[in-house]
Every structure is written in C-alpha cells, then in structure tokens.
Enzyme design. Structure first.
Site, PDB file in Angstrom:
ATOM      1  N   HIS A 273       0.835  -1.200   0.000  1.00 34.67           N
ATOM      2  CA  HIS A 273       0.000   0.000   0.000  1.00 34.67           C
ATOM      3  C   HIS A 273       0.874   1.258   0.000  1.00 34.67           C
ATOM      4  O   HIS A 273       0.590   2.215  -0.728  1.00 34.67           O
ATOM      5  CB  HIS A 273      -0.929  -0.001   1.224  1.00 34.67           C
ATOM      6  CG  HIS A 273      -1.703   1.262   1.383  1.00 34.67           C
ATOM      7  ND1 HIS A 273      -2.701   1.641   0.512  1.00 34.67           N
ATOM      8  CD2 HIS A 273      -1.609   2.247   2.315  1.00 34.67           C
ATOM      9  CE1 HIS A 273      -3.196   2.812   0.899  1.00 34.67           C
ATOM     10  NE2 HIS A 273      -2.550   3.197   1.988  1.00 34.67           N
TER      11      HIS A 273
ATOM     12  N   GLN B 118       3.927   1.663  -1.140  1.00 38.29           N
ATOM     13  CA  GLN B 118       4.572   1.826  -2.443  1.00 38.29           C
ATOM     14  C   GLN B 118       3.560   2.322  -3.478  1.00 38.29           C
ATOM     15  O   GLN B 118       3.865   3.202  -4.298  1.00 38.29           O
ATOM     16  CB  GLN B 118       5.206   0.514  -2.903  1.00 38.29           C
ATOM     17  CG  GLN B 118       6.386   0.080  -2.054  1.00 38.29           C
ATOM     18  CD  GLN B 118       7.554   1.036  -2.165  1.00 38.29           C
ATOM     19  OE1 GLN B 118       7.918   1.487  -3.242  1.00 38.29           O
ATOM     20  NE2 GLN B 118       8.149   1.359  -1.030  1.00 38.29           N
ATOM     21  N   ASP B 119       2.369   1.772  -3.437  1.00 34.67           N
ATOM     22  CA  ASP B 119       1.305   2.201  -4.351  1.00 34.67           C
ATOM     23  C   ASP B 119       0.957   3.663  -4.110  1.00 34.67           C
ATOM     24  O   ASP B 119       0.793   4.440  -5.056  1.00 34.67           O
ATOM     25  CB  ASP B 119       0.081   1.306  -4.156  1.00 34.67           C
ATOM     26  CG  ASP B 119      -1.054   1.666  -5.091  1.00 34.67           C
ATOM     27  OD1 ASP B 119      -0.818   1.711  -6.317  1.00 34.67           O
ATOM     28  OD2 ASP B 119      -2.180   1.880  -4.595  1.00 34.67           O
ATOM     29  N   HIS B 120       0.861   4.025  -2.849  1.00 35.58           N
ATOM     30  CA  HIS B 120       0.533   5.403  -2.475  1.00 35.58           C
ATOM     31  C   HIS B 120       1.601   6.365  -3.003  1.00 35.58           C
ATOM     32  O   HIS B 120       1.283   7.424  -3.554  1.00 35.58           O
ATOM     33  CB  HIS B 120       0.439   5.477  -0.949  1.00 35.58           C
ATOM     34  CG  HIS B 120      -0.397   6.590  -0.439  1.00 35.58           C
ATOM     35  ND1 HIS B 120      -1.734   6.718  -0.728  1.00 35.58           N
ATOM     36  CD2 HIS B 120      -0.079   7.633   0.356  1.00 35.58           C
ATOM     37  CE1 HIS B 120      -2.206   7.795  -0.129  1.00 35.58           C
ATOM     38  NE2 HIS B 120      -1.220   8.371   0.535  1.00 35.58           N
TER      39      HIS B 120
END
Length: 106
Positions: A78, A80-82
């Site tokens: 999450h 890294q995605d953010h």
C-alpha cells in the site's frame, strides 16, 4: 532494519505521499484561480514531500540490497502504491498548471 524502523519507513511513504498529492491538488486549484505563485509553491511543497518519501524508500531498498530481507506486507505494498500514485499525480498537476498558464496568457 528492525520491524519498528520498517514500520516508520512505510508510514513515512504513506504520509509524505499523501502530503504530496494533497499539495499537488491544491496547486491545481490555485492555478485554476490564476494564482500561479501559490501553484508553484504548492508544487515545490509536493516535491519536497516526495523527496522525503524517497529517503524512507531508499532505506528499505538499501536494507534489501545488503541481504537483510524486508518482509513484504499489505501495508508495504500500500505504501509503495501510495507513493507511485502521488508521483504520477504531481507530474500530471505540473502539466495541468502549465495548461492553465497558457490559457491565462491568451
């Protein structure tokens, strides 16, 4: 890196990424109102937050490269995605602001 340090790095990615995205959105809104000085400042703030996020990410990458495996959790993914979303959003905000500058110049 200790679990606590990993958690701090992960939360840093989320926090700084969120700050960057928020500043980029505020930059677009400022440009929409014709306040390009504020838009530029908000983009600078977004980039500063992204730099801080990269520092947190670099620590985790360095740890992994040194053979100290980082446990990948849903929270890690999450974060890294953010961060990646915030980077893309900030880049897009710069383009939108440039368009508003062109419109304003006409």
């Amino acid at each position: 890196m200790e679990d606590q340090q990993n958690l701090e790095a992960i939360m840093g990615l989320i926090m700084y990424g969120g700050n960057a995205k928020s500043d980029a959105m505020e930059a677009i809104q400022a440009a929409k109102q014709g306040d390009f000085a504020l838009a530029d400042q908000k983009i600078a703030d977004a980039e500063k937050s992204l730099t801080e996020a990269h520092h947190a990410q670099t620590g985790m990458l360095t740890q992994e490269a040194q053979g100290d495996h980082v446990q990948v959790t849903l929270l890690t993914v999450h974060s890294q995605d953010h961060l990646m979303t915030s980077i893309a959003f900030t880049d897009l905000a710069k383009e939108i602001i440039d368009l508003y500058r062109r419109i304003d110049a006409e």
